[in-house]
Scaffold this motif. Sequence first.
Motif, PDB file in Angstrom:
ATOM      1  N   UNK A 130      32.423  14.895   8.049  1.00 16.44           N
ATOM      2  CA  UNK A 130      31.502  14.649   6.947  1.00 16.44           C
ATOM      3  C   UNK A 130      30.100  14.599   7.533  1.00 16.44           C
ATOM      4  N   UNK A 131      29.226  15.424   7.045  1.00 16.38           N
ATOM      5  CA  UNK A 131      27.848  15.406   7.504  1.00 16.38           C
ATOM      6  C   UNK A 131      26.948  14.912   6.374  1.00 16.38           C
ATOM      7  N   UNK A 132      25.748  14.491   6.750  1.00 17.69           N
ATOM      8  CA  UNK A 132      24.799  13.986   5.760  1.00 17.69           C
ATOM      9  C   UNK A 132      25.482  12.992   4.821  1.00 17.69           C
TER      10      UNK A 132
ATOM     11  N   UNK B  58      40.334   6.764  -9.443  1.00 15.81           N
ATOM     12  CA  UNK B  58      41.392   7.724  -9.144  1.00 15.81           C
ATOM     13  C   UNK B  58      41.161   8.370  -7.780  1.00 15.81           C
ATOM     14  N   UNK B  59      42.236   8.687  -7.138  1.00 13.20           N
ATOM     15  CA  UNK B  59      42.151   9.413  -5.874  1.00 13.20           C
ATOM     16  C   UNK B  59      41.604  10.808  -6.133  1.00 13.20           C
ATOM     17  N   UNK B  60      40.770  11.288  -5.256  1.00 15.24           N
ATOM     18  CA  UNK B  60      40.229  12.637  -5.407  1.00 15.24           C
ATOM     19  C   UNK B  60      40.478  13.467  -4.152  1.00 15.24           C
ATOM     20  N   UNK B  61      40.677  14.729  -4.376  1.00 17.90           N
ATOM     21  CA  UNK B  61      40.937  15.629  -3.269  1.00 17.90           C
ATOM     22  C   UNK B  61      39.632  16.065  -2.624  1.00 17.90           C
ATOM     23  N   UNK B  62      39.655  16.109  -1.316  1.00 14.93           N
ATOM     24  CA  UNK B  62      38.518  16.657  -0.573  1.00 14.93           C
ATOM     25  C   UNK B  62      38.770  18.133  -0.291  1.00 14.93           C
TER      26      UNK B  62
ATOM     27  N   UNK C 181      40.841  27.030   5.227  1.00 17.17           N
ATOM     28  CA  UNK C 181      40.454  25.799   4.541  1.00 17.17           C
ATOM     29  C   UNK C 181      39.924  26.095   3.143  1.00 17.17           C
ATOM     30  N   UNK C 182      40.201  25.172   2.246  1.00 18.09           N
ATOM     31  CA  UNK C 182      39.601  25.247   0.919  1.00 18.09           C
ATOM     32  C   UNK C 182      39.202  23.846   0.503  1.00 18.09           C
TER      33      UNK C 182
ATOM     34  N   UNK D  68      32.208  20.908  -1.412  1.00 14.34           N
ATOM     35  CA  UNK D  68      31.767  22.049  -0.611  1.00 14.34           C
ATOM     36  C   UNK D  68      30.384  21.775  -0.046  1.00 14.34           C
ATOM     37  N   UNK D  69      30.244  22.033   1.227  1.00 14.20           N
ATOM     38  CA  UNK D  69      28.938  21.915   1.856  1.00 14.20           C
ATOM     39  C   UNK D  69      28.859  20.822   2.899  1.00 14.20           C
TER      40      UNK D  69
END
Length: 121
Positions: free
Chosen positions: A83-85, A44-48, A58-59, A65-66
């Motif tokens: 996107x980090x790490x 399924x598609x997921x929200x970022x 932003x939310x 989160x993070x």
Amino acid sequence: QVQLVESGGGLVQPGGSLTLSCAASGSTLDYYAIGWFRQVPGRAREEVGCVSGSVASSNYADSKKGRFTIRRNNAKHTVELQIINVKTEDPAVYYCATGGFEGCEHEKDYWGEGTRVIVAS
């Protein structure tokens, strides 16, 4: 009609970082809330998360989160997803979407075609 175009996908190493961009073709998205989503084939598609229009608040989905940051680049009239790490669970097609309104609460009616992120050493 709003036409969105994602860019910036590609190959990234685990632990690295990546910035995806969302632009509007033939118009501006400066005042629209822009959401980012991702989808792995068969899942399924997921929200970022989402950034609102003028206020640029932003939310994020709790699980995002993070390591994920959504921000507006007003100079380029784009919305970026950083996107980090990067982790091995991050490979997916990433989409941006909007409902054509300032707020993130509105249903997203307009979607880009996505940009693919591949994670490999």
